[in-house]
Design a protein around this motif. Sequence first.
Motif, PDB file in Angstrom:
ATOM      1  N   TYR A  31     -11.169  14.521  -0.772  1.00 20.61           N
ATOM      2  CA  TYR A  31     -10.368  13.935  -0.159  1.00 20.61           C
ATOM      3  C   TYR A  31     -10.324  14.936   0.947  1.00 20.61           C
ATOM      4  CZ  TYR A  31      -6.676  11.432   2.024  1.00 20.61           C
ATOM      5  OH  TYR A  31      -5.219  10.978   2.709  1.00 20.61           O
ATOM      6  N   SER A  84       0.712   6.969  -6.466  1.00 23.61           N
ATOM      7  CA  SER A  84      -0.420   7.906  -6.890  1.00 23.61           C
ATOM      8  C   SER A  84      -0.530   9.204  -6.229  1.00 23.61           C
ATOM      9  CB  SER A  84      -1.091   6.797  -5.952  1.00 23.61           C
ATOM     10  OG  SER A  84      -2.637   7.813  -5.783  1.00 23.61           O
ATOM     11  N   PHE A  85       0.408   9.446  -5.129  1.00 26.70           N
ATOM     12  CA  PHE A  85       0.418  10.990  -5.273  1.00 26.70           C
ATOM     13  C   PHE A  85       1.464  11.460  -6.262  1.00 26.70           C
ATOM     14  CE2 PHE A  85       2.690  14.533  -1.898  1.00 26.70           C
ATOM     15  CZ  PHE A  85       1.708  15.065  -2.612  1.00 26.70           C
ATOM     16  N   ARG A 117      -1.851   6.943   4.000  1.00 25.97           N
ATOM     17  CA  ARG A 117      -1.418   7.661   3.441  1.00 25.97           C
ATOM     18  C   ARG A 117      -0.928   9.152   3.403  1.00 25.97           C
ATOM     19  NH1 ARG A 117      -3.513   8.338  -1.741  1.00 25.97           N
ATOM     20  NH2 ARG A 117      -4.450   6.102  -1.360  1.00 25.97           N
ATOM     21  N   TRP A 118      -1.578   9.258   4.339  1.00 28.29           N
ATOM     22  CA  TRP A 118      -0.014  10.579   5.403  1.00 28.29           C
ATOM     23  C   TRP A 118       1.216  10.041   5.182  1.00 28.29           C
ATOM     24  CZ3 TRP A 118      -4.344  11.827   9.584  1.00 28.29           C
ATOM     25  CH2 TRP A 118      -5.900  11.225   9.202  1.00 28.29           C
ATOM     26  N   ARG A 131      -5.763   5.350   5.747  1.00 24.18           N
ATOM     27  CA  ARG A 131      -5.606   6.660   5.882  1.00 24.18           C
ATOM     28  C   ARG A 131      -4.759   7.349   6.094  1.00 24.18           C
ATOM     29  NH1 ARG A 131      -9.246  11.323   4.413  1.00 24.18           N
ATOM     30  NH2 ARG A 131     -10.861   9.443   4.099  1.00 24.18           N
ATOM     31  N   ALA A 159       2.612   8.225   3.627  1.00 21.07           N
ATOM     32  CA  ALA A 159       2.517   7.796   1.597  1.00 21.07           C
ATOM     33  C   ALA A 159       3.865   9.595   1.254  1.00 21.07           C
ATOM     34  CB  ALA A 159       2.047   7.433   1.493  1.00 21.07           C
ATOM     35  N   GLN A 180       0.511  -1.271   0.233  1.00 20.82           N
ATOM     36  CA  GLN A 180      -0.070   0.328   0.340  1.00 20.82           C
ATOM     37  C   GLN A 180       0.603   0.472   0.069  1.00 20.82           C
ATOM     38  OE1 GLN A 180      -3.635   0.142  -0.772  1.00 20.82           O
ATOM     39  NE2 GLN A 180      -3.439  -2.538  -0.592  1.00 20.82           N
ATOM     40  N   MET A 207       0.363   3.940  -2.653  1.00 24.52           N
ATOM     41  CA  MET A 207       0.134   5.148  -2.094  1.00 24.52           C
ATOM     42  C   MET A 207       1.396   6.407  -2.734  1.00 24.52           C
ATOM     43  SD  MET A 207      -1.960   4.732   0.705  1.00 24.52           S
ATOM     44  CE  MET A 207      -3.042   3.404   1.415  1.00 24.52           C
ATOM     45  N   ARG A 208       2.527   6.398  -2.449  1.00 21.87           N
ATOM     46  CA  ARG A 208       3.545   7.100  -2.731  1.00 21.87           C
ATOM     47  C   ARG A 208       3.491   7.627  -4.326  1.00 21.87           C
ATOM     48  NH1 ARG A 208       7.545   3.346   0.562  1.00 21.87           N
ATOM     49  NH2 ARG A 208       7.395   4.810   2.441  1.00 21.87           N
ATOM     50  N   TYR A 232     -10.214   0.967   5.377  1.00 21.58           N
ATOM     51  CA  TYR A 232      -9.623   2.665   4.549  1.00 21.58           C
ATOM     52  C   TYR A 232      -9.661   3.727   5.089  1.00 21.58           C
ATOM     53  CZ  TYR A 232      -9.245   5.667   0.584  1.00 21.58           C
ATOM     54  OH  TYR A 232      -9.095   6.369  -0.267  1.00 21.58           O
TER      55      TYR A 232
END
Length: 445
Positions: A348, A320-321, A423-424, A420, A426, A313, A317-318, A415
């Motif tokens: 988001y 995706s960002f 994701r922060w 979440r 990442a 993940q 996520m990295r 999620y």
Amino acid sequence: MSAQPPLSAFRVTGRATWVLLAGAAAGIAWAGYRLTAVVTGGNPVLWVYAAGIVLLVWQLAVAAFDKPSRATDDGAARLAQAEVAVLVPAFNEDDETLRANLEALLRQTHLPAAICVVDDGSTVGDYAAVRDWFLGAAEGAGVTGTWQRQPNGGKRSAQVTAARTFPYADFYVTVDSDTQLDRRAIEETLQPFEDPQVQSVAGTILVTNYRTNLLTRMQEVWYLSMQMVDRAALSRTGSVLVNSGALATYRAAVLWDNVEHYLAETFRGRPVHTSDDSLLTLFAQQRGRTVHQPSAFAFTNMPSTFDGHRRQQLRWMRGSFLRSGTRFRSLPTDRFAYWYHLVRWVQYSVATMALVALVVSGALLHPAALAMGAVIVGTVQLVVAAPYLTLRRSDQTTAQRVTVFACAPLVGLWYLTVLRVMRWYAMATVGNVSWGTRQSVEVTA
């Protein structure tokens, strides 16, 4: 080394679609009602969530009536003559899993002209038995089979090395080494290419090892739901943003016209080895339409441990960002994909700020608020996962299908909380752009 049984899947259409659509609309309406009851006083966050509900209803409506693309008789005849090369990069893969991948490719109803395997410097074996079997089996099937080993250079390098062994293909199919294709997968991904504007076609990815534990069941319903709802809606506008590496087909020019950029992408002065699928999809977006074919199925392994899931993940996520910035710079502003991407980021960001504010104020920590929030999240996720009940896969009973579907509320909570926070993290560590997710074999057959 024993061969694995072939896997296949299809979707049930007709009455079941109407039932799911009605149930989804009712669930969304209820969740929206409860949301407006909780968020009062003209809070502008309410409008963001309301917009999200409207967007979700649109996605569900599209998903309910999503049908596979079908070429005309003349188009199908032309596509049947197309030369397809399959690119298979392998790195520290389990031998039986890799063999199952290649067996599935040799069973295709549209047999590829070439299957090009590149061992990208694996450190846990040399695949000697698999290689010897494959080269003989490919020759017997009339398929050009190639097998090369190179020093570890990352997935992109391995894909390009594979493509260069068969540079005259009309289409390139990218598959991951732990993936098994349904026997009609390649034929199905070719169907939308009758439209000359279509540049790439994403397949539908299922989890091979979904029965391993709760984590793999959650991933099965989560990934399938995203594809059948979010990706299906984007496909309607020719705006799929990310193809899955487990199965995607591209016009050859998408790769060759961008190969130098594909290999040389950097971030903060470092080579980028992640986000290969999203970059190829972006190249295709710049040339024309990017679509999804719901009838082209692939089965891929997912991590069955939290550590493997976490690393996967974070890598996604990295990537995706990083790719989000590229899209804002590269996508034309007159394309639906640009504005959809912008709306999702606004949604988001506002949702994240609202969540943080509720936590800081203590409002979210009230037991009643927590319970209501969990119910709303679980209900919405059940609605989003409803299309999963139309799926039929050869290795799944009705009871197993319902069991997987029942995990949907947990997916929503996972999620909202664990992923979440990931994701922060990442975003904060986006500079880590290496490819390798396996230092050893993580998932075995």
